[in-house]
Design a protein around this motif. Structure first.
Motif, PDB file in Angstrom:
ATOM      1  N   MET A 133     -17.139  21.983  12.470  1.00 11.75           N
ATOM      2  CA  MET A 133     -16.033  22.732  13.069  1.00 11.75           C
ATOM      3  C   MET A 133     -16.321  22.943  14.550  1.00 11.75           C
ATOM      4  N   LYS A 134     -15.325  22.683  15.382  1.00 13.83           N
ATOM      5  CA  LYS A 134     -15.485  22.868  16.820  1.00 13.83           C
ATOM      6  C   LYS A 134     -14.806  24.174  17.232  1.00 13.83           C
ATOM      7  N   VAL A 135     -15.593  25.084  17.786  1.00 13.64           N
ATOM      8  CA  VAL A 135     -15.104  26.428  18.103  1.00 13.64           C
ATOM      9  C   VAL A 135     -15.371  26.747  19.568  1.00 13.64           C
ATOM     10  N   ILE A 136     -14.354  27.314  20.238  1.00 15.35           N
ATOM     11  CA  ILE A 136     -14.528  27.824  21.599  1.00 15.35           C
ATOM     12  C   ILE A 136     -14.506  29.344  21.534  1.00 15.35           C
ATOM     13  N   ILE A 137     -15.575  29.970  22.021  1.00 15.36           N
ATOM     14  CA  ILE A 137     -15.671  31.430  22.032  1.00 15.36           C
ATOM     15  C   ILE A 137     -15.508  31.897  23.473  1.00 15.36           C
ATOM     16  N   CYS A 138     -14.461  32.657  23.722  1.00 12.42           N
ATOM     17  CA  CYS A 138     -14.173  33.152  25.070  1.00 12.42           C
ATOM     18  C   CYS A 138     -14.679  34.587  25.185  1.00 12.42           C
ATOM     19  N   GLY A 139     -15.677  34.771  26.024  1.00 15.09           N
ATOM     20  CA  GLY A 139     -16.336  36.062  26.139  1.00 15.09           C
ATOM     21  C   GLY A 139     -17.743  35.974  25.586  1.00 15.09           C
ATOM     22  N   ALA A 140     -18.737  36.197  26.449  1.00 16.87           N
ATOM     23  CA  ALA A 140     -20.139  36.060  26.028  1.00 16.87           C
ATOM     24  C   ALA A 140     -20.852  37.408  25.994  1.00 16.87           C
ATOM     25  N   GLY A 141     -20.094  38.475  25.772  1.00 17.94           N
ATOM     26  CA  GLY A 141     -20.702  39.798  25.611  1.00 17.94           C
ATOM     27  C   GLY A 141     -21.391  39.908  24.265  1.00 17.94           C
ATOM     28  N   GLN A 142     -21.640  41.146  23.819  1.00 19.11           N
ATOM     29  CA  GLN A 142     -22.362  41.344  22.557  1.00 19.11           C
ATOM     30  C   GLN A 142     -21.632  40.698  21.385  1.00 19.11           C
ATOM     31  N   VAL A 143     -20.308  40.900  21.295  1.00 21.50           N
ATOM     32  CA  VAL A 143     -19.552  40.346  20.169  1.00 21.50           C
ATOM     33  C   VAL A 143     -19.517  38.824  20.244  1.00 21.50           C
TER      34      VAL A 143
ATOM     35  N   ALA B  76     -10.834  22.087  24.486  1.00 18.03           N
ATOM     36  CA  ALA B  76      -9.746  22.644  23.685  1.00 18.03           C
ATOM     37  C   ALA B  76      -8.857  21.582  23.050  1.00 18.03           C
ATOM     38  N   ARG B  77      -8.844  20.373  23.619  1.00 18.30           N
ATOM     39  CA  ARG B  77      -7.936  19.339  23.100  1.00 18.30           C
ATOM     40  C   ARG B  77      -8.250  18.955  21.656  1.00 18.30           C
ATOM     41  N   ASP B  78      -9.506  19.066  21.254  1.00 19.43           N
ATOM     42  CA  ASP B  78      -9.838  18.740  19.860  1.00 19.43           C
ATOM     43  C   ASP B  78     -10.570  19.898  19.171  1.00 19.43           C
ATOM     44  N   ALA B  79     -10.358  21.122  19.647  1.00 19.18           N
ATOM     45  CA  ALA B  79     -10.999  22.291  19.047  1.00 19.18           C
ATOM     46  C   ALA B  79     -10.268  22.709  17.775  1.00 19.18           C
ATOM     47  N   ASP B  80     -11.019  23.209  16.800  1.00 21.76           N
ATOM     48  CA  ASP B  80     -10.438  23.730  15.561  1.00 21.76           C
ATOM     49  C   ASP B  80     -10.034  25.195  15.692  1.00 21.76           C
ATOM     50  N   MET B  81     -10.710  25.908  16.589  1.00 19.68           N
ATOM     51  CA  MET B  81     -10.483  27.342  16.674  1.00 19.68           C
ATOM     52  C   MET B  81     -10.854  27.871  18.049  1.00 19.68           C
TER      53      MET B  81
ATOM     54  N   ALA C 172      -4.017  28.166  24.590  1.00 22.50           N
ATOM     55  CA  ALA C 172      -4.621  27.321  23.548  1.00 22.50           C
ATOM     56  C   ALA C 172      -3.555  26.744  22.627  1.00 22.50           C
ATOM     57  N   HIS C 173      -2.513  27.530  22.371  1.00 26.36           N
ATOM     58  CA  HIS C 173      -1.431  27.069  21.489  1.00 26.36           C
ATOM     59  C   HIS C 173      -0.463  26.139  22.213  1.00 26.36           C
ATOM     60  N   SER C 174       0.036  26.584  23.358  1.00 26.63           N
ATOM     61  CA  SER C 174       1.109  25.862  24.045  1.00 26.63           C
ATOM     62  C   SER C 174       0.639  24.573  24.690  1.00 26.63           C
ATOM     63  N   VAL C 175      -0.566  24.574  25.257  1.00 22.74           N
ATOM     64  CA  VAL C 175      -1.056  23.404  25.996  1.00 22.74           C
ATOM     65  C   VAL C 175      -1.889  22.478  25.119  1.00 22.74           C
ATOM     66  N   PHE C 176      -2.727  23.080  24.251  1.00 30.83           N
ATOM     67  CA  PHE C 176      -3.703  22.258  23.518  1.00 30.83           C
ATOM     68  C   PHE C 176      -3.479  22.217  22.006  1.00 30.83           C
ATOM     69  N   ALA C 177      -2.506  22.977  21.496  1.00 35.32           N
ATOM     70  CA  ALA C 177      -2.185  22.981  20.061  1.00 35.32           C
ATOM     71  C   ALA C 177      -3.404  23.255  19.185  1.00 35.32           C
ATOM     72  N   VAL C 178      -4.221  24.227  19.604  1.00 37.49           N
ATOM     73  CA  VAL C 178      -5.384  24.613  18.800  1.00 37.49           C
ATOM     74  C   VAL C 178      -4.878  25.257  17.504  1.00 37.49           C
ATOM     75  N   PRO C 179      -5.350  24.804  16.331  1.00 34.33           N
ATOM     76  CA  PRO C 179      -4.787  25.276  15.060  1.00 34.33           C
ATOM     77  C   PRO C 179      -4.994  26.768  14.771  1.00 34.33           C
ATOM     78  N   ARG C 180      -6.130  27.319  15.170  1.00 32.10           N
ATOM     79  CA  ARG C 180      -6.483  28.685  14.761  1.00 32.10           C
ATOM     80  C   ARG C 180      -6.889  29.505  15.978  1.00 32.10           C
ATOM     81  N   LYS C 181      -6.249  30.663  16.139  1.00 39.69           N
ATOM     82  CA  LYS C 181      -6.507  31.497  17.320  1.00 39.69           C
ATOM     83  C   LYS C 181      -6.735  32.942  16.883  1.00 39.69           C
ATOM     84  N   ILE C 182      -7.870  33.497  17.280  1.00 42.01           N
ATOM     85  CA  ILE C 182      -8.234  34.879  16.945  1.00 42.01           C
ATOM     86  C   ILE C 182      -8.418  35.654  18.243  1.00 42.01           C
TER      87      ILE C 182
END
Length: 458
Positions: free
Chosen positions: A1-11, A63-68, A86-96
């Protein structure tokens, strides 16, 4: 699974730590180069410095081939825009997205997150999650940790064993024989700072911290067996009237058991907001460390003291002062995991970690298989995984003793239909069963493989 995590704080760092350890392709994005460097230096992840909401930054992050995409920056608006891009430009399937502001979370505005408006699949509210965790602690004041599973029919209890615990030095196997009708099982023991899954021949000793799964109907009996008298909180004093404190106070006003609640808030504007929002709760403006104010609020008669400000040290000091003044129990909100070892020496009964609570909430939405819930224990030492067993699962149709569980994993409860029961080695896991498993962090990937090999977003 390819995941992009935005924000590198504690969480963000903790989520990256979990996912990278399970051989996922993880990229961490943050506009702070030091945080990105910390992630890449300590974890098996890729890092990118930049603003996560910028399309070119997401593009470079893959993001072009990211799962989440998991948007967990400190800004609600950045998280929302990141999901939109992520949705409009890259059509990423899952966004949290993690959203803090209560205005964004009002039920009347829930249409905002539809795909044709602001496409966020899962909204995580740290304040709401933390408030629920605090209320769980109040419901079991003699435990240092508690969480519900299987629709509320099973409970995880964290209990610190005292010298007068009646079942010390007794092998766990013998406990099961002595209390054969008790639907409870010890799944984890922390001794001298080390957490492990016990064997049937292991004994319990004073100062151990143990994790027990029990049927909700057997909670009182379980606590009694381990030397804890269950008491009901009637008077609650809250220090901190911000989002978390106000949410807790509101829920206490709506609870079936009427509790006398008072709130202390140092910021006058926030105190006025809290006073306007609460009907039966007294709100006092002042410093929660002021002993005279604490006495005026009735600290010596408080069954539970909740220290819920946004400052860890204030929470801990207020807890210590409250206990010294006669408060029955002190629960402190602690963001910094390095402060947790100080809880016991300071006499603070329990703590709630917003970071761990938020991480648990996010993890339950990104797990493999039919995972219905995930709860993180301690400083990411272990996880409790609730999952539905599928017919294609390697454990379906097998007795527990015949399943190749890793050493750090134990089944804590099984639900079949509407019945929840304590598992034994002879218990056969059937298709459709819901099970709850305690697993040390290193053993989580092996447990997930037993539940289901393929990835299933749900």
């Amino acid at each position: 699974m390819k995941v992009i995590i935005c924000g590198a704080g504690q969480v963000g760092w903790q989520i990256a730590r979990h996912l990278s350890s399970e051989n996922n392709d993880v990229t961490v994005v943050d506009n702070n180069p030091d945080l990105v460097r910390r992630a890449t230096d300590t974890l098996d992840v890729q890092g990118l410095t930049g603003f996560a909401s910028h399309p070119d930054v997401l593009d470079r992050a893959g993001a072009r081939d990211a799962d989440m995409v998991i948007a967990a920056t400190f800004s609600d608006e950045v998280n929302m825009v990141t999901c939109q891009v992520a949705h409009s430009v890259f059509a990423v399937p899952r966004k949290i997205a993690r959203l803090r502001s209560q205005s964004y979370l009002q039920a009347s505005y829930s249409d905002l997150y539809r795909r044709d408006h602001l496409p966020i699949d899962v909204v995580i509210s740290p304040e709401m999650e933390v408030a629920e965790a605090v209320l769980n602690r109040i419901a079991s004041p003699t435990t240092f940790d508690t969480e519900s599973f299987l629709g509320g029919d099973a409970k995880l209890l964290g209990i610190a064993l005292d010298e007068d615990c009646p079942v010390l030095d007794t092998p766990l196997r013998q406990l099961s024989e002595l209390f054969s009708t008790l639907r409870a099982i010890v799944v984890g023991v922390r001794r001298d700072g080390v957490l492990f899954a016990p064997e049937p021949g292991d004994q319990l000793f004073a100062n151990d911290q143990i994790y027990i799964f029990t049927h909700a109907e057997d909670v009182a009996r379980t606590l009694d067996i381990f030397g804890k008298t269950r008491t009901r909180a009637e008077r609650v004093l809250i220090v901190g009237g911000g989002n978390v404190g106000l949410t807790v106070a509101k829920k206490l006003e709506l609870s079936e058991t009427r509790m006398r609640t008072r709130v202390i808030e140092a910021n006058r504007a926030r105190a006025e907001v809290a006073a306007d929002a609460l009907e039966r709760t007294i709100v006092l403006h002042g410093d929660g460390l002021d002993m005279d104010l604490l006495r005026e609020a009735g600290v010596e008669r408080a069954d539970v003291m909740l220290c819920l400000t946004d400052d860890d040290k204030t929470n801990m000091l207020a807890s210590v002062r409250a206990k010294s003044a006669g408060a029955g129990m002190a629960i402190s909100l602690v963001n910094d995991p390095t402060l947790v070892p100080l809880m016991d020496p300071l006499g603070i009964d329990a703590y709630v970690s917003p970071r761990a609570t938020t991480v648990s909430s996010i993890l339950r939405h990104i797990r493999h298989g039919r995972v219905r819930g995930v709860y993180s224990i301690g400083d990411a030492e272990a996880e409790i995984i609730e999952a539905q067993v599928l017919s294609t699962s390697p454990i379906s149709g097998k007795a527990i003793r015949d399943i190749d569980f890793p050493e750090g994993a134990l089944v804590g409860a099984v639900q079949r239909g509407k019945k929840v029961f304590r598992p034994s080695g002879a218990t056969r896991i059937e298709d459709g069963d819901a099970i709850v498993i305690f697993a040390l962090t290193a053993d989580v990937p092996a447990v997930e493989a037993l539940l289901q090999v393929s990835i299933d977003f749900f």
